[in-house]
Design an enzyme around this catalytic site. Structure first.
Site, PDB file in Angstrom:
ATOM      1  N   LYS A  35       6.012   6.958  20.280  1.00 17.02           N
ATOM      2  CA  LYS A  35       4.948   7.861  19.835  1.00 17.02           C
ATOM      3  C   LYS A  35       4.526   7.502  18.408  1.00 17.02           C
ATOM      4  O   LYS A  35       5.215   6.747  17.718  1.00 17.02           O
ATOM      5  CB  LYS A  35       5.435   9.306  19.902  1.00 17.02           C
ATOM      6  CG  LYS A  35       6.672   9.583  19.055  1.00 17.02           C
ATOM      7  CD  LYS A  35       7.157  11.011  19.213  1.00 17.02           C
ATOM      8  CE  LYS A  35       8.422  11.230  18.381  1.00 17.02           C
ATOM      9  NZ  LYS A  35       8.848  12.626  18.364  1.00 17.02           N
ATOM     10  N   TYR A 261      -1.652   6.807 -14.495  1.00 22.34           N
ATOM     11  CA  TYR A 261      -2.222   8.145 -14.508  1.00 22.34           C
ATOM     12  C   TYR A 261      -1.237   9.163 -15.080  1.00 22.34           C
ATOM     13  O   TYR A 261      -0.050   9.145 -14.757  1.00 22.34           O
ATOM     14  CB  TYR A 261      -2.601   8.578 -13.097  1.00 22.34           C
ATOM     15  CG  TYR A 261      -3.829   7.899 -12.545  1.00 22.34           C
ATOM     16  CD1 TYR A 261      -5.061   8.034 -13.172  1.00 22.34           C
ATOM     17  CD2 TYR A 261      -3.759   7.134 -11.384  1.00 22.34           C
ATOM     18  CE1 TYR A 261      -6.204   7.418 -12.657  1.00 22.34           C
ATOM     19  CE2 TYR A 261      -4.894   6.519 -10.854  1.00 22.34           C
ATOM     20  CZ  TYR A 261      -6.112   6.668 -11.507  1.00 22.34           C
ATOM     21  OH  TYR A 261      -7.227   6.049 -11.000  1.00 22.34           O
TER      22      TYR A 261
END
Length: 386
Positions: A35, A261
């Protein structure tokens, strides 16, 4: 050209499947979970390495159709079942078995009975043993099972552990008891040929007495640990995915200079900073803490008669990730790497046996699980299968 790549090792996938096969009784079958695009690895890349599995498990019918389109002829199981009566009919046509976990699905099965020789005459009947996610309650299960068996279906009773990664958790013993009591009751009152499946990856390792007729390995197939306190290396699992990029820039940074950042990282000494062409836009987690690291390796050097040159090329260096991860780039500390060069290979996660960080180590740095990191890798990095 931007160098961000994912290398997938098909032999490692087969090795991990064999680790499962060697742990279970000979009669027990393997439902290999593919999956979420084979846990982010790409189902089309992984099916060839899973040929020894008895069936493949998927979350939805679109995933099942993809597997059939790839030529997989053995069993496919929809582990969430179908979502409509039309999808039930389509799953029969595609010869996909389904988990049944609520009354609407029972009704769809009764109203559209597969042919007697169809594999879809077998239903995986979901019992809620305590995870409280999907499944019929223990007091309902006999009546539901009898309805399906009377209509002509064979059953595999299934459930799911909530805490299989922690073998001493008290819920495990309770779930096992609820499951085995229900199985006994069903075999005595409904059909003595009803089969059973309880174990996921962690259950396969921690509860060998519960292997029953089918096991359902997932994360361990891809070389990541399913356990809280035991590494994939200790379980003799091999990583299928190696996530790599390259150095795209190198700068000298003075003591006191911030990087990235938010200026979260501030150099406490002069350092050599490298910028790597990878970021959360590729699937590397933005939220790693100061423990995250990468392996830096010189690019391969053409073979020559100088063995020392070849040995030098094989050396790798452990480098910390510094500052915040950006969408397309991360910064690393190259200070310990002699004469770093743009283009050097950087491994974000891969094989600890090669001195590379494992996906589980980076997941710990991001305060999550290896499952999530593997599933979140994007389609931007190029894929290479070996």
């Amino acid at each position: 050209m931007r160098h961000a790549s994912i290398t997938l090792n098909s032999a490692a996938l087969t090795h991990n499947l064999n680790r499962v096969i060697n742990k279970i009784p000979e009669k027990t079958q393997v439902l290999a979970m593919v999956k979420a695009d084979a846990y982010g690895h790409g189902v089309r890349h992984c099916v060839p390495g899973l040929q020894q599995a008895d069936a493949l498990g998927v979350a939805c019918f679109d995933e099942a159709k993809q597997i059939r389109d790839l030529g997989w002829q053995k069993g496919v199981v929809l582990i969430e079942g179908v979502f409509s009566q039309q999808e039930w009919a389509e799953s029969i046509e595609a010869k996909c078995q389904s988990i049944v976990h609520h009354q609407n699905q029972v009704q769809w099965a009764l109203e559209n009975l597969p042919a007697a020789d169809s594999p879809c005459r077998t239903i995986w009947l979901k019992l809620n043993t305590g995870m409280n996610r999907l499944g019929f309650e223990p007091e309902e299960i006999v009546a539901v099972a009898k309805t399906l068996v009377d209509a002509g279906y064979s059953l595999i009773l299934t459930s799911h552990f909530a805490n299989a990664d922690r073998p001493d958790h008290p819920s495990n013993a309770n779930q096992i008891k609820v499951f085995t009591d229900a199985l006994t009751q069903l075999r005595e009152q409904v059909d003595d040929h009803i089969k059973a499946s309880l174990c996921n990856s962690a259950g396969i390792i921690n509860f060998p007495e519960c292997h029953f007729d089918w096991v359902r390995p997932g994360i361990m197939l891809y070389g990541s640990t399913p356990l809280e306190s035991i590494s994939a290396q200790e379980l003799q699992l091999k990583p299928v995915m190696t996530f790599s990029a390259s150095l795209m820039a190198i700068h000298n940074i003075a003591a006191g200079a911030p990087v990235g950042y938010g200026s979260r990282f501030v150099a406490n000494r002069p350092i050599v900073k490298g910028i790597v062409s990878i970021g959360y836009g590729d699937g590397y987690p933005r939220v790693v803490d100061g423990s995250a690291w990468v392996t830096v390796k010189p690019q391969p050097i053409e073979a020559d008669s100088d063995n020392s040159t070849a040995a030098k090329a094989a050396v790798s260096y452990k480098c910390p990730v510094i500052g915040r991860v950006a969408m397309d780039m991360i910064a690393i500390d190259l200070t310990e790497v002699p004469n770093p060069t743009v283009g050097y290979q950087v491994t974000l996660w891969g094989d600890p046996d090669k001195s590379e960080p494992s996906v589980d180590e980076i997941a710990n740095s991001a305060h999550t699980l290896g499952y999530e990191l593997l599933c979140r890798v994007t389609q931007r990095p190029t894929r290479v299968v070996i």
